[in-house]
Design an enzyme around this catalytic site. Sequence first.
Site, PDB file in Angstrom:
ATOM      1  N   ASP A   9     -45.670 -19.087 -25.270  1.00  0.00           N
ATOM      2  CA  ASP A   9     -47.077 -20.704 -27.561  1.00  0.00           C
ATOM      3  C   ASP A   9     -47.848 -19.711 -27.032  1.00  0.00           C
ATOM      4  O   ASP A   9     -48.811 -19.453 -26.170  1.00  0.00           O
ATOM      5  CB  ASP A   9     -47.275 -22.002 -26.186  1.00  0.00           C
ATOM      6  CG  ASP A   9     -47.347 -22.972 -26.799  1.00  0.00           C
ATOM      7  OD1 ASP A   9     -46.730 -23.987 -26.962  1.00  0.00           O
ATOM      8  OD2 ASP A   9     -48.733 -22.657 -27.891  1.00  0.00           O
ATOM      9  N   ASP A  10     -48.194 -20.720 -28.680  1.00  0.00           N
ATOM     10  CA  ASP A  10     -49.445 -19.253 -28.786  1.00  0.00           C
ATOM     11  C   ASP A  10     -50.533 -20.084 -29.091  1.00  0.00           C
ATOM     12  O   ASP A  10     -51.734 -19.817 -29.500  1.00  0.00           O
ATOM     13  CB  ASP A  10     -49.126 -19.390 -30.737  1.00  0.00           C
ATOM     14  CG  ASP A  10     -48.940 -21.070 -30.882  1.00  0.00           C
ATOM     15  OD1 ASP A  10     -48.072 -21.480 -31.014  1.00  0.00           O
ATOM     16  OD2 ASP A  10     -49.351 -21.027 -32.621  1.00  0.00           O
ATOM     17  N   ASP A  53     -41.781 -22.176 -26.514  1.00  0.00           N
ATOM     18  CA  ASP A  53     -42.519 -22.736 -28.365  1.00  0.00           C
ATOM     19  C   ASP A  53     -41.667 -22.921 -29.262  1.00  0.00           C
ATOM     20  O   ASP A  53     -41.677 -21.080 -29.514  1.00  0.00           O
ATOM     21  CB  ASP A  53     -44.138 -22.257 -28.619  1.00  0.00           C
ATOM     22  CG  ASP A  53     -45.059 -23.341 -29.521  1.00  0.00           C
ATOM     23  OD1 ASP A  53     -44.230 -24.574 -29.404  1.00  0.00           O
ATOM     24  OD2 ASP A  53     -45.816 -22.652 -30.131  1.00  0.00           O
ATOM     25  N   MET A  55     -42.714 -23.509 -32.967  1.00  0.00           N
ATOM     26  CA  MET A  55     -44.066 -23.355 -33.578  1.00  0.00           C
ATOM     27  C   MET A  55     -45.076 -21.854 -33.246  1.00  0.00           C
ATOM     28  O   MET A  55     -45.795 -22.213 -32.543  1.00  0.00           O
ATOM     29  CB  MET A  55     -44.444 -24.264 -34.324  1.00  0.00           C
ATOM     30  CG  MET A  55     -43.750 -24.796 -34.863  1.00  0.00           C
ATOM     31  SD  MET A  55     -43.449 -24.702 -36.583  1.00  0.00           S
ATOM     32  CE  MET A  55     -44.883 -25.394 -37.227  1.00  0.00           C
ATOM     33  N   ASN A 338       6.344  18.396  -9.231  1.00  0.00           N
ATOM     34  CA  ASN A 338       5.423  18.691  -9.197  1.00  0.00           C
ATOM     35  C   ASN A 338       5.596  20.100 -10.661  1.00  0.00           C
ATOM     36  O   ASN A 338       5.377  19.791 -12.011  1.00  0.00           O
ATOM     37  CB  ASN A 338       3.913  18.586  -8.926  1.00  0.00           C
ATOM     38  CG  ASN A 338       3.411  17.190  -9.194  1.00  0.00           C
ATOM     39  OD1 ASN A 338       3.617  17.035  -9.807  1.00  0.00           O
ATOM     40  ND2 ASN A 338       2.664  17.783  -7.613  1.00  0.00           N
ATOM     41  N   GLU A 373       0.558  13.432  -1.667  1.00  0.00           N
ATOM     42  CA  GLU A 373       1.346  12.475  -0.985  1.00  0.00           C
ATOM     43  C   GLU A 373       1.805  12.238  -0.176  1.00  0.00           C
ATOM     44  O   GLU A 373       2.838  12.026   1.236  1.00  0.00           O
ATOM     45  CB  GLU A 373       2.563  13.786  -1.382  1.00  0.00           C
ATOM     46  CG  GLU A 373       2.308  15.169  -0.605  1.00  0.00           C
ATOM     47  CD  GLU A 373       2.072  16.025  -0.637  1.00  0.00           C
ATOM     48  OE1 GLU A 373       0.811  15.719  -2.002  1.00  0.00           O
ATOM     49  OE2 GLU A 373       2.369  17.365  -0.316  1.00  0.00           O
TER      50      GLU A 373
END
Length: 457
Positions: A9-10, A53, A55, A338, A373
């Site tokens: 809040d300001d 706030d 504003m 592989n 494996e």
Amino acid sequence: MTARVLVVDDIFPNVKLLETKLSAEYFEVLTAMNGPDALAICEQGLCDIVLLDVMMPGMDGFEVCRRIKGNPSTAHLPVVMVTALDQPSDRLKGLDAGADDFLTKPIDDVALLARVRSLVRLKAVTDELRSRVVASRDYSIGDPLAAAAADMGLNGRLLLVDDRRSSYERLAAALGQYHSVEVDPEPHQALVKAAEGEFELVLVSLGLRDFDGLRLCSQIRSLERTRHVAVVMIAEADDRPRILRGLDIGVHDFLVRPVDRNELLARVRTQLRRKRFADKLRESVQASMELAVTDALTGLHNRRYLDGHLAAMFSDAVRRGRHLSLLVLDIDRFKRVNDTYGHDAGDEVLREFANRIRAQTRGIDLVARYGGEEVVVALPDTTFEGAHALAERIRERVEGSPFTIHRGAQSIHVTVSVGVSARQAADASAGDILKRADLALYRAKEAGRNRVVAAAA
Ligand SMILES: [Mg+2]
């Protein structure tokens, strides 16, 4: 449950007033008197909830809220906008900016604390998940926080529980523009639907003729099947005690009759975004937990999981005086697969190998890819003879029919060697059983492969 509340809040006396009220309830209070300071505190992760706030000179509360909700690292923070007057236009602007709720100055203590407590509780649920997601970001599952923060809260699947036709027709028409809405005037049936159906959010009228709407809210919040569904209650303005009670039992938000169409749409959107955010977190936590214990190629458990669980299986078997047997299986001459057919073919063989083992094992058996494996199968409550017979069965199933590779274009002959061992009274740990099975496997390879060898006693 305590929490760190950021008051923005300001005007200094306003900050002090809220700080005093919240500190008296044992909340930890941080303060900021402008938007940029507030954002910095949020980004450093120093607060759990923001009272903001509207504003303020420079950056106003709407802008601060938009930035909090648009930043993935702060989007989860609940924001309560504090407006000087109960301005419907302010409320809408705030909801559009992503605010979770509003308080009107002068601030009512009961409403303030009820709101802060309920939002803090909701946040606590997502915090735990969130920390795990952040911790597991290296699992390359994308950035669920950013994805969730970007959700617009549209196309929701809503269930409206209201037995007054004039009311539900109006509400359903307004919501139907952006969401799919189902109406059910009967609370028992609505609960069954909520448990079965794929609803994301349920709106409950607290003015049902023969049933306490709050009871339905509480059932939805506590049932396993529905506890992640967002719940919004629709109350009469003079029904404040029940609204507070509802927030107390975990209802996510409320609307007061006569329901303002825009506020309805905005609150539903906010709740859908919050729910989807939490869902995304939950999913990615689940995914990262599964990734951590699963071998990605075969879907079997990984070595990390085996190490943890085998120890538990071992001590369980010791305590209960039960059998525990182990198989170590290794594909024969896998390197040749592989080298001859490529690594993709090798992967196909491994996946099929895993499938054939899985087909022969039980749910309570632990099947893990141990490396390369090699697969380990732990068999609780299984005698050495039983384990040996199983190993022989798997060996036959592997040898019995060829493995297809190159997506079915070719097939090759594969065999497996298996070492078998069982727990002995002198064993100090699962590692002892594993070592014997490994030696047996080695002997199987030495003896010409494609065979099952029992560990020496
Ligand atoms: Mg101000």
